[in-house]
Design an enzyme around this catalytic site. Sequence first.
Site, mmCIF file in Angstrom:
data_model
loop_
_atom_site.group_PDB
_atom_site.id
_atom_site.type_symbol
_atom_site.label_atom_id
_atom_site.label_comp_id
_atom_site.label_asym_id
_atom_site.label_seq_id
_atom_site.Cartn_x
_atom_site.Cartn_y
_atom_site.Cartn_z
ATOM 1 N N ASP A 156 0.931 -1.133 -0.117
ATOM 2 C CA ASP A 156 -0.094 0.033 0.092
ATOM 3 C C ASP A 156 0.766 1.427 -0.027
ATOM 4 O O ASP A 156 1.772 1.438 0.387
ATOM 5 C CB ASP A 156 -0.871 -0.051 1.396
ATOM 6 C CG ASP A 156 -2.027 -0.893 1.266
ATOM 7 O OD1 ASP A 156 -1.933 -1.885 0.263
ATOM 8 O OD2 ASP A 156 -3.005 -0.736 1.933
ATOM 9 N N ASP A 157 0.159 2.192 -0.457
ATOM 10 C CA ASP A 157 0.553 3.695 -0.328
ATOM 11 C C ASP A 157 1.750 4.125 -1.205
ATOM 12 O O ASP A 157 2.237 5.364 -1.368
ATOM 13 C CB ASP A 157 1.226 3.896 1.233
ATOM 14 C CG ASP A 157 0.058 3.829 2.268
ATOM 15 O OD1 ASP A 157 -1.124 3.641 1.667
ATOM 16 O OD2 ASP A 157 0.409 3.879 3.525
ATOM 17 N N HIS A 217 -5.732 2.473 -3.990
ATOM 18 C CA HIS A 217 -5.723 3.122 -2.503
ATOM 19 C C HIS A 217 -6.290 4.311 -2.359
ATOM 20 O O HIS A 217 -6.012 5.054 -1.436
ATOM 21 C CB HIS A 217 -4.555 2.753 -2.244
ATOM 22 C CG HIS A 217 -4.299 2.515 -0.651
ATOM 23 N ND1 HIS A 217 -5.169 2.082 0.110
ATOM 24 C CD2 HIS A 217 -3.510 3.132 0.088
ATOM 25 C CE1 HIS A 217 -4.794 1.959 1.495
ATOM 26 N NE2 HIS A 217 -3.771 2.767 1.394
ATOM 27 N N HIS A 273 -5.994 9.160 0.112
ATOM 28 C CA HIS A 273 -5.970 8.376 1.362
ATOM 29 C C HIS A 273 -7.032 8.847 2.534
ATOM 30 O O HIS A 273 -6.350 8.893 3.711
ATOM 31 C CB HIS A 273 -4.394 8.364 1.723
ATOM 32 C CG HIS A 273 -4.311 7.148 2.643
ATOM 33 N ND1 HIS A 273 -4.409 7.068 4.034
ATOM 34 C CD2 HIS A 273 -3.507 6.036 2.206
ATOM 35 C CE1 HIS A 273 -3.936 5.735 4.312
ATOM 36 N NE2 HIS A 273 -3.454 5.169 3.323
ATOM 37 N N HIS A 307 3.748 -2.054 3.053
ATOM 38 C CA HIS A 307 3.721 -0.771 2.310
ATOM 39 C C HIS A 307 5.288 -0.731 1.596
ATOM 40 O O HIS A 307 6.057 -0.962 2.234
ATOM 41 C CB HIS A 307 3.641 -0.131 3.408
ATOM 42 C CG HIS A 307 2.561 0.022 4.114
ATOM 43 N ND1 HIS A 307 2.076 -0.638 5.218
ATOM 44 C CD2 HIS A 307 1.153 0.976 4.159
ATOM 45 C CE1 HIS A 307 0.871 -0.479 5.692
ATOM 46 N NE2 HIS A 307 0.226 0.261 5.099
HETATM 47 ZN ZN ZN Z 1 -2.591 3.175 3.286
#
Ligand code: ZN
Length: 207
Positions: free
Chosen positions: A7-8, A57, A61, A151
């Site tokens: 993620d991210d 995602h 955010h 991540h």
């Molecule tokens: Zn995230």
Amino acid sequence: MIALTFDDGPSEYTDRILNVLLEYDARATFCVIGNKVNLFPDVLKRTVAGGNEIACHTWSHPNLTNLSAAKVRAQIENTNNAVKEITGYQVKVLRPPYGKHNKTVRSICAEMDIVIAHWELDTRDWSSRNTNSVYNAIMKGVKNGYIILCHDLYETTAAAVEKAIPELIAKGYQLVTVSELLSFHKDGAAPGKVYNRVDPENIVTGK
Ligand code: ZN
């Protein structure tokens, strides 16, 4: 079969993860933030070229449960359009920030033909920022059919998966994308539904 998810990103560390996946003929799912994808267009293209999955995602955010339906839709659509513009790839999976979703989010996903990927194993890599902790979280927690949360924002996570991926493969795990994992679910993947793993008794191969 397991699905590693990152993620991210994309970030400056994504390439290292792509390298180790490529070296071991493995795949993963990269849950990207829309407002970052134009900063790393080549990383995004490489992600797709390696057979990996790109998941949404969201654009910036937020906790989607605090937003109106129109804003939820924009968070998803803007991200998926940006990904498509760079790579031609059609996003099919949402990883909601903080794992937060509600009826609005789920029904928008159902309309958009998108499944929601939660996780069964959280490596807590964002908290530990420690290579061995992340490596141990994966190796001790892994089970057949799990979706695993990492991540691609931290060097420590890249180093941990460089160590874990060859060992997971040596243990007999196939590293697949979320969509691939769900494609082996005996009932198929339902848009708008939330998945955190596929239980081995529900995995049907060779259908
Ligand atoms: Zn995230």
